[in-house]
Motif scaffolding. Structure first.
Motif, PDB file in Angstrom:
ATOM      1  N   LEU A 179       8.055   5.591  -5.253  1.00 50.64           N
ATOM      2  CA  LEU A 179       7.683   5.657  -3.831  1.00 50.64           C
ATOM      3  C   LEU A 179       7.939   4.304  -3.166  1.00 50.64           C
ATOM      4  O   LEU A 179       8.397   4.246  -2.013  1.00 50.64           O
ATOM      5  CB  LEU A 179       6.208   6.064  -3.700  1.00 50.64           C
ATOM      6  N   GLU A 231      11.301   4.093  -1.858  1.00 51.65           N
ATOM      7  CA  GLU A 231      11.489   4.822  -0.590  1.00 51.65           C
ATOM      8  C   GLU A 231      10.883   4.037   0.569  1.00 51.65           C
ATOM      9  O   GLU A 231      11.426   4.022   1.679  1.00 51.65           O
ATOM     10  CB  GLU A 231      10.850   6.212  -0.701  1.00 51.65           C
ATOM     11  N   GLU A 276       0.817  -1.219   0.000  1.00 49.14           N
ATOM     12  CA  GLU A 276       0.000   0.000   0.000  1.00 49.14           C
ATOM     13  C   GLU A 276       0.850   1.267   0.000  1.00 49.14           C
ATOM     14  O   GLU A 276       0.326   2.379   0.133  1.00 49.14           O
ATOM     15  CB  GLU A 276      -0.934   0.002   1.215  1.00 49.14           C
ATOM     16  N   LEU A 277       2.166   1.100  -0.083  1.00 52.81           N
ATOM     17  CA  LEU A 277       3.108   2.234  -0.167  1.00 52.81           C
ATOM     18  C   LEU A 277       2.996   3.150   1.048  1.00 52.81           C
ATOM     19  O   LEU A 277       3.045   4.379   0.933  1.00 52.81           O
ATOM     20  CB  LEU A 277       2.861   3.024  -1.455  1.00 52.81           C
ATOM     21  N   ASP A 278       2.863   2.528   2.218  1.00 51.30           N
ATOM     22  CA  ASP A 278       2.678   3.287   3.453  1.00 51.30           C
ATOM     23  C   ASP A 278       4.040   3.699   3.995  1.00 51.30           C
ATOM     24  O   ASP A 278       4.627   3.032   4.848  1.00 51.30           O
ATOM     25  CB  ASP A 278       1.911   2.417   4.462  1.00 51.30           C
ATOM     26  N   ILE A 279       4.548   4.810   3.488  1.00 46.72           N
ATOM     27  CA  ILE A 279       5.910   5.253   3.803  1.00 46.72           C
ATOM     28  C   ILE A 279       6.103   5.501   5.304  1.00 46.72           C
ATOM     29  O   ILE A 279       7.175   5.272   5.842  1.00 46.72           O
ATOM     30  CB  ILE A 279       6.260   6.523   2.966  1.00 46.72           C
ATOM     31  N   ASP A 280       5.054   5.948   5.978  1.00 47.20           N
ATOM     32  CA  ASP A 280       5.195   6.237   7.405  1.00 47.20           C
ATOM     33  C   ASP A 280       4.828   5.041   8.280  1.00 47.20           C
ATOM     34  O   ASP A 280       5.176   5.015   9.447  1.00 47.20           O
ATOM     35  CB  ASP A 280       4.337   7.451   7.778  1.00 47.20           C
ATOM     36  N   PHE A 318       1.650  -2.489 -10.850  1.00 48.16           N
ATOM     37  CA  PHE A 318       2.194  -1.637 -11.921  1.00 48.16           C
ATOM     38  C   PHE A 318       1.872  -2.261 -13.277  1.00 48.16           C
ATOM     39  O   PHE A 318       1.435  -1.568 -14.207  1.00 48.16           O
ATOM     40  CB  PHE A 318       3.707  -1.476 -11.739  1.00 48.16           C
ATOM     41  N   PHE A 354       1.630   3.507 -10.976  1.00 47.12           N
ATOM     42  CA  PHE A 354       2.345   4.246 -12.019  1.00 47.12           C
ATOM     43  C   PHE A 354       3.809   4.434 -11.596  1.00 47.12           C
ATOM     44  O   PHE A 354       4.219   3.981 -10.522  1.00 47.12           O
ATOM     45  CB  PHE A 354       1.638   5.580 -12.271  1.00 47.12           C
TER      46      PHE A 354
END
Lengths: 389, 217
Positions: free
Chosen positions: B67, B70, B16-20, B55, B61
């Motif tokens: 992201l 990261e 889910e690209l949960d960076i935090d 993707f 994208f």
């Protein structure tokens, strides 16, 4: 019809006497070859070595303050327009690129916060500086940056565009432009990783950033109008090889409102405005058309853009510019290949007007000879009514 | 929470690209008794695989892939001190470079990120890399694959230069060469004497797997 009339009719999606030709040439070698001028190009070694190299290593800020390289860029732009007229183009892209500040004899920055390498083209001449990375890698650094003042930016561009329009405006339809678009400014000044994180963590910051770049961009659009240019190219590379760099939702939410305002203000000032984006932007075509752009350029076949499909999807709303391949046809293709490519483009998109013949982009390896063939075959096969067998 | 569930939450944060959220979830998994190798393999790497699938489906994208890189870095930060070098899976060694004369790096970096996540040892030589440096790295690291990135049409000749230098050095038969980048195609790969072409960073992982499985020529 003269080039201005021919181009304007095509931009209005009408049927001129023949398909107009658009130049996006920016390579020094081609410009000076067309003009048969020797010694016009600036070798990179001139900038990096000897006394000039030493001066730049020690006193780059002084050189910037004197505007030396701004004048080099502006002088080259005039040569580029002269060469376009000489080759027989009807309309041309005049990109204002005096935005760089030399940092040394190896690197430059720009007014938006990017770092570039000074690079040579294949002939050893100075090429457009090549983007290396963004310097504003956090919202704090972006906030602290001294962003360009729109009023001063307007003055600088108006002066440059006015000179071009006075000298060449009757002979060629000029579309002003400026480095760079809102997406490129936002993503490249921060760097794509930092931008992607900001988009997730701080959407309000991204909105503010885009609005700041919009104000600067609008200054350029008004400068073109004040200078009397008839058109503008909104240049912003939003695609990559297989799709848009971010989702259509992000473009629609964060960028399209600015695109629409830029188009509105251009139209309010009497400018035609087209959009240029490299890469695959199939998913963004309706956004561009919905904002009211008058034309679309690049449509690079190596990124999967199909001229006929684009014409079919948005040709009722935008004039289509394209799309001769520069990876092979225009750089190493034979005369027969160029003729075949011209005919294929005409078949795909020219039948009902609203079409301008163009290469997809510019680079040093495009041959002048091939460009001449493109002009010749567009004259031969692109005269209306088309008679393509 | 048991260890398996905690590792599942790491996978979810990555996907889910949960960076935090990813770093706290990695710490949570370790506290729940998960071993670092599982957190990496079944959490972060499995989550990255989901990112790649999304993707390819068109749900994510380019900015999402970037992201993801990261997020992966944030997730790896508490794990790296705990992971012995031997615990990193060994799918193969890939030397990556953007060719001489070209300094575009986004695509190459994404390929490196996806390959690392898939368990490859990635030697990233950076941008504007001369052919001789690629050859040296192949020899030094006993690379299985060379991945060459090129965006500028004017620099495609550098692909052939690398292949020729590998051949001259006697290394070509032991290493596969794959290419990618804006101006590349499968036809270009063949024309330049390379073995394969990857259309994007996710496809590059699949191509690498195929190349590794092919017998050496």
């Amino acid at each position: 019809m003269n080039p201005n009339q021919r181009t304007l009719i095509a931009l209005n999606r009408g049927l001129p006497d023949r398909v107009p030709l658009f130049s996006c040439t920016e390579a020094q070698n081609q410009v000076y070859e067309i003009l048969a001028e020797r010694g016009g190009a600036v070798p990179l070694s001139f900038v990096q070595q000897g006394l000039v190299g030493l001066l730049l290593r020690r006193a780059a800020p002084l050189v910037n303050a004197l505007g030396v390289f701004d004048r080099v860029f502006e002088s080259f732009l005039a040569k580029k327009v002269e060469s376009d007229i000489a080759l027989g183009y009807d309309c041309t892209w005049v990109m204002f690129s005096a935005i760089f500040n030399l940092r040394s004899n190896r690197h430059a920055t720009d007014i938006y916060g990017r770092l570039y390498d000074l690079v040579a083209d294949a002939d050893g001449n100075m090429d457009t500086p090549m983007y290396r990375e963004g310097l504003l890698t956090t919202p704090e650094k972006w906030n602290a940056w001294s962003h360009p003042d729109p009023d001063r930016f307007h003055q600088k561009l108006e002066r440059s565009f006015t000179q071009l329009q006075r000298r060449y405006g009757e002979r060629i339809y000029m579309l002003g432009s400026v480095c760079w678009g809102l997406w490129e400014n936002a993503t490249q000044s921060m760097g794509l990783p930092a931008f992607s994180v900001a988009l997730r963590r701080d959407p309000a910051f991204v909105r503010r950033m885009v609005q700041t770049y919009e104000r600067i961009y609008l200054a350029a659009v008004h400068a073109a109008a004040d200078a009397g240019l008839p058109g503008f190219v909104y240049s912003d590379d939003m695609g990559h090889k297989t799709g848009p760099q971010t989702s259509p939702r992000v473009f629609a939410e964060f960028f399209a409102p600015s695109f629409c305002r830029i188009v509105e203000q251009a139209h309010a000032r009497g400018l035609k405005i087209i959009i240029h984006s490299c890469g695959n932007v199939n998913m963004l075509l309706d956004i561009f058309a919905g904002c009211g752009f008058d034309g679309i350029h690049s449509l690079d076949p190596t990124a999967g853009m199909d001229l006929a499909e684009v014409k079919q999807r948005v040709g009722d709303r935008m004039c289509v510019f394209g799309n001769l391949d520069i990876s092979h046809v225009m750089s190493e293709g034979t005369r027969e290949e160029v003729e075949a490519a011209v005919i294929a483009a005409l078949r795909a998109a020219a039948a009902d007007g609203g079409f301008v013949m163009a290469m997809t982009n510019s680079h040093n390896a495009v041959r002048v000879e091939n460009s001449r063939w493109m002009v010749e075959f567009t004259h031969r096969h692109g005269t209306y009514p088309l008679a393509l067998e | 929470m048991d260890a398996d569930a905690a590792v599942g939450r790491v996978l979810e944060a990555m996907a889910e690209l949960d960076i935090d959220g990813v770093t706290p979830r990695v710490l949570e998994a370790l506290q729940a008794g998960a071993i670092p190798r599982e957190v990496l393999g079944e959490g972060l790497s499995a989550g990255m695989q989901v990112v790649g699938e999304r993707f390819e489906r068109g749900d994510y994208f380019l900015t999402d892939l970037v992201l993801a890189g990261e997020v992966m870095k944030a997730g790896l930060a508490p794990l790296e001190p705990l992971l012995a070098a031997s615990e990193v899976r060994g799918s193969g060694t890939v030397v990556l470079a953007t060719v001489k004369g070209d300094i575009h790096q986004i695509g190459k970096n994404l390929v490196g990120m996806m390959l690392s996540s898939a368990g490859y040892r990635v030697i990233d030589l950076g941008v504007d890399v001369p052919a001789a440096q690629v050859v040296q790295a192949v020899r030094q690291h006993r690379a299985d694959i060379v991945g060459l990135s090129v965006l500028l049409t004017t620099m495609v000749g550098q692909l052939r230069a690398v292949v020729e230098e590998l051949t001259e050095a006697g290394l070509r038969c032991g290493v596969k060469v794959m290419i990618g980048g804006a101006c590349t195609t499968p036809e270009l790969a063949r024309a330049m004497g390379c073995d394969a072409h990857g259309g994007d960073a996710v496809a590059a992982v699949r191509v690498c797997q195929q190349l590794i499985e092919e017998p050496a020529t």
